[in-house]
Motif scaffolding. Structure first.
Motif, PDB file in Angstrom:
ATOM      1  N   ARG A   1      39.005-135.798  36.742  1.00  0.00           N
ATOM      2  CA  ARG A   1      39.651-137.217  36.370  1.00  0.00           C
ATOM      3  C   ARG A   1      38.895-138.337  36.652  1.00  0.00           C
ATOM      4  O   ARG A   1      39.411-138.842  36.208  1.00  0.00           O
TER       5      ARG A   1
ATOM      6  N   ASP B   1      33.356-140.639  34.355  1.00  0.00           N
ATOM      7  CA  ASP B   1      33.287-141.507  33.426  1.00  0.00           C
ATOM      8  C   ASP B   1      31.664-141.691  32.787  1.00  0.00           C
ATOM      9  O   ASP B   1      30.795-142.059  34.247  1.00  0.00           O
ATOM     10  N   CYS B   2      31.618-140.869  32.556  1.00  0.00           N
ATOM     11  CA  CYS B   2      29.664-141.503  31.893  1.00  0.00           C
ATOM     12  C   CYS B   2      29.523-142.532  30.950  1.00  0.00           C
ATOM     13  O   CYS B   2      28.362-143.185  30.612  1.00  0.00           O
ATOM     14  N   GLY B   3      31.032-143.412  30.406  1.00  0.00           N
ATOM     15  CA  GLY B   3      30.425-144.743  30.026  1.00  0.00           C
ATOM     16  C   GLY B   3      30.647-144.526  28.401  1.00  0.00           C
ATOM     17  O   GLY B   3      31.225-145.338  27.687  1.00  0.00           O
ATOM     18  N   LYS B   4      31.167-142.754  27.989  1.00  0.00           N
ATOM     19  CA  LYS B   4      31.891-143.189  26.397  1.00  0.00           C
ATOM     20  C   LYS B   4      32.867-142.385  26.811  1.00  0.00           C
ATOM     21  O   LYS B   4      32.826-140.713  26.710  1.00  0.00           O
ATOM     22  N   GLU B   5      33.834-143.354  25.997  1.00  0.00           N
ATOM     23  CA  GLU B   5      35.124-142.106  26.015  1.00  0.00           C
ATOM     24  C   GLU B   5      35.414-141.318  25.629  1.00  0.00           C
ATOM     25  O   GLU B   5      36.132-140.422  26.186  1.00  0.00           O
ATOM     26  N   ALA B   6      35.116-141.215  24.555  1.00  0.00           N
ATOM     27  CA  ALA B   6      34.863-139.474  24.047  1.00  0.00           C
ATOM     28  C   ALA B   6      34.527-138.298  24.454  1.00  0.00           C
ATOM     29  O   ALA B   6      35.711-137.113  25.004  1.00  0.00           O
TER      30      ALA B   6
ATOM     31  N   ASN C   1      34.572-138.967  28.221  1.00  0.00           N
ATOM     32  CA  ASN C   1      35.750-138.602  29.130  1.00  0.00           C
ATOM     33  C   ASN C   1      36.942-137.622  28.782  1.00  0.00           C
ATOM     34  O   ASN C   1      36.563-136.844  30.011  1.00  0.00           O
ATOM     35  N   VAL C   2      37.045-138.081  28.021  1.00  0.00           N
ATOM     36  CA  VAL C   2      38.772-137.650  27.322  1.00  0.00           C
ATOM     37  C   VAL C   2      37.976-136.171  27.162  1.00  0.00           C
ATOM     38  O   VAL C   2      39.286-134.894  27.575  1.00  0.00           O
TER      39      VAL C   2
ATOM     40  N   ARG D   1      37.701-134.498  30.695  1.00  0.00           N
ATOM     41  CA  ARG D   1      39.676-134.662  31.616  1.00  0.00           C
ATOM     42  C   ARG D   1      40.639-133.611  30.574  1.00  0.00           C
ATOM     43  O   ARG D   1      41.407-133.293  31.464  1.00  0.00           O
TER      44      ARG D   1
ATOM     45  N   ARG E   1      28.067-141.835  35.041  1.00  0.00           N
ATOM     46  CA  ARG E   1      28.014-143.519  35.214  1.00  0.00           C
ATOM     47  C   ARG E   1      27.724-143.262  36.985  1.00  0.00           C
ATOM     48  O   ARG E   1      26.151-144.153  37.222  1.00  0.00           O
TER      49      ARG E   1
END
Length: 173
Positions: free
Chosen positions: A17, A20-25, A27-28, A31, A100
């Motif tokens: 959860r 966070d790598c800074g790229k939402e796709a 991350n999602v 998760r 990150r």
């Protein structure tokens, strides 16, 4: 600090959860979909756990990669002349993300090399599944710049966002 080795994703033992790598796709995917896809035997995700100061019991994820099988028609490959006319197997490096919190520590290269070595082991093991090479569908220009900093990737098609590395190139990696 990250542990030494990548482990198969088990959401009961790592906290996905907070990734966070800074790229939402990216991350999602980790998760919401990585564990579900593994349960369906669609692919395998491997994580590099680390314990952050704000951890609540489970280690966080410093980096991850996902491997899957795919087939390509021979015309898509850089040198199709010696291949059969039916689709050939490759390994897809489907996802790769670096958190990150641990950027600029060399984990991008470590994760990529680990994923490529793993793909090579799968393809070269007599009990594994053969593959002609590894394919990457590149997310964006930042990712393309990163991958192109390594000398072994070839364009897969006319689309610069599709890359390929033959298994033979990974023998010495």
């Amino acid at each position: 600090m990250p542990t030494v080795e990548f482990l198969p994703l088990d959401p009961r033992t790592v906290n996905v959860r907070t990734f966070d790598c800074g790229k939402e796709a990216i991350n999602v995917y980790l998760r919401r979909y990585a564990a579900k896809n593994m349960a369906l035997n669609l692919n395998r995700t491997f994580v590099l756990p680390y314990t952050a100061e704000d951890s609540t019991g489970k280690p966080n994820v410093a980096a991850y990669y996902t491997l899957a099988h795919q087939t390509l028609v021979r015309e898509e490959l850089p040198d199709p002349s010696r291949l059969p006319r039916y689709p050939v197997p490759v390994i897809l490096l489907a996802q790769l993300g670096i958190g990150r919190r641990v950027h600029r520590q060399g984990l991008g290269a470590k994760t990529l090399v680990t994923a490529l070595r793993h793909a090579y082991q799968i393809a070269s093991n007599p009990k594994g599944l053969p593959a002609m090479g590894v394919v990457l569908d590149v997310l964006d220009q930042d990712a393309l710049d990163f991958y192109q900093s390594f000398d072994f990737f070839l364009p897969l098609t006319d689309n610069p966002m599709k890359l390929f590395v033959p298994m033979a190139s990974l023998e010495t990696l």
